[in-house]
Design an enzyme around this catalytic site. Sequence first.
Site, PDB file in Angstrom:
ATOM      1  N   SER A 111      27.859  51.910  42.812  1.00 27.21           N
ATOM      2  CA  SER A 111      27.517  51.064  43.817  1.00 27.21           C
ATOM      3  C   SER A 111      28.778  50.882  44.953  1.00 27.21           C
ATOM      4  O   SER A 111      29.695  51.337  44.495  1.00 27.21           O
ATOM      5  CB  SER A 111      26.839  49.410  43.384  1.00 27.21           C
ATOM      6  OG  SER A 111      27.463  48.305  44.395  1.00 27.21           O
ATOM      7  N   TYR A 148      29.817  42.748  39.870  1.00 28.69           N
ATOM      8  CA  TYR A 148      28.413  43.194  40.021  1.00 28.69           C
ATOM      9  C   TYR A 148      29.358  44.201  40.343  1.00 28.69           C
ATOM     10  O   TYR A 148      29.608  45.667  39.311  1.00 28.69           O
ATOM     11  CB  TYR A 148      27.466  42.849  41.183  1.00 28.69           C
ATOM     12  CG  TYR A 148      26.719  44.332  41.159  1.00 28.69           C
ATOM     13  CD1 TYR A 148      25.535  44.900  40.593  1.00 28.69           C
ATOM     14  CD2 TYR A 148      26.844  44.756  42.444  1.00 28.69           C
ATOM     15  CE1 TYR A 148      25.385  45.617  40.325  1.00 28.69           C
ATOM     16  CE2 TYR A 148      26.119  45.923  42.605  1.00 28.69           C
ATOM     17  CZ  TYR A 148      25.001  45.742  41.861  1.00 28.69           C
ATOM     18  OH  TYR A 148      24.600  47.097  42.403  1.00 28.69           O
ATOM     19  N   LYS A 152      29.512  48.377  37.729  1.00 27.43           N
ATOM     20  CA  LYS A 152      29.701  49.367  37.839  1.00 27.43           C
ATOM     21  C   LYS A 152      30.820  49.986  37.718  1.00 27.43           C
ATOM     22  O   LYS A 152      30.599  51.618  37.837  1.00 27.43           O
ATOM     23  CB  LYS A 152      28.803  49.518  39.729  1.00 27.43           C
ATOM     24  CG  LYS A 152      27.544  48.874  39.529  1.00 27.43           C
ATOM     25  CD  LYS A 152      26.618  49.642  39.030  1.00 27.43           C
ATOM     26  CE  LYS A 152      25.182  49.151  39.210  1.00 27.43           C
ATOM     27  NZ  LYS A 152      24.123  49.467  38.529  1.00 27.43           N
TER      28      LYS A 152
END
Length: 279
Positions: A111, A148, A152
């Site tokens: 991401s 998050y 990743k």
Amino acid sequence: MNVLLTGAYGRCGTAIIDHLHDAPSYEFTYFDRNDPDDGEYGEYDTVVADVADAQELRSAAAGQDAMIHLAGFPFADGSWQDVHQPNIIGTLNALEAAREAELETVVFASSNHVMGMYEADNAPELYFGSDAPFRLSDDDPIRPDSYYGVSKSFGEALCRYYVENYEYPKRAHAIRICSVRMPEYDHPFGDAENGADSGEFDRDSEEYEQQVARMKGMWQSRRDFAHMIECCLQTDEPGFEIFSGVSDNDRRWYSIENAQETIDYDPQDNGEEWDAPPE
């Protein structure tokens, strides 16, 4: 080529289904926590399971040639508890399943949030130039903006570890996905239109204009995303690579040169070519 696709029915997974399912080169196995037994994707057979279940993932990986690992908690505002099982344990399970099944290729959905603090430090001015003031590449230091993003970045490091320490997978590609959207909003006005449709702001507001400006830099069309996935599946070069998942937008601040040079990524779309949403 037999390909296991985890997280098959999200925004990115359905882009792959829409553009590559009928391609004669691939035989897909779809793996998802939910089975869309009706609607647009209800016709497809699905392994209904969680990537946190290592045994289910190992069983699904058996007999495959490649894995596209998209499954995970997808929101940047999540807590550590939100990301731990699906993004940390799930990614470990995916790579271990790929190793045991002797898969040649893993494509990992990373991401832009791995690098999100660059945007946070320069927004919103970053969005409004006709050309971005800088281009981020995989050589720049990671700067996650959230748990998050941290999860990743862990996935990227784990991909590299497996490729460099085990015989399989032979290659792993981490795509730092920027902004892929569902078909209704698959254009650089998509986030702005979605916000207006849901009543978050008006179409004549500053918020609407800022969303348009940002997406003109961050948009990756569904066809460009599916094309990038296919480029990853078709290369036979071993090793670990990071690619920025973005279309050829004039004002993008993520570099696509590595993808162009390494896997022949040739995006067709540019957010600057849009001056209004589709009618």
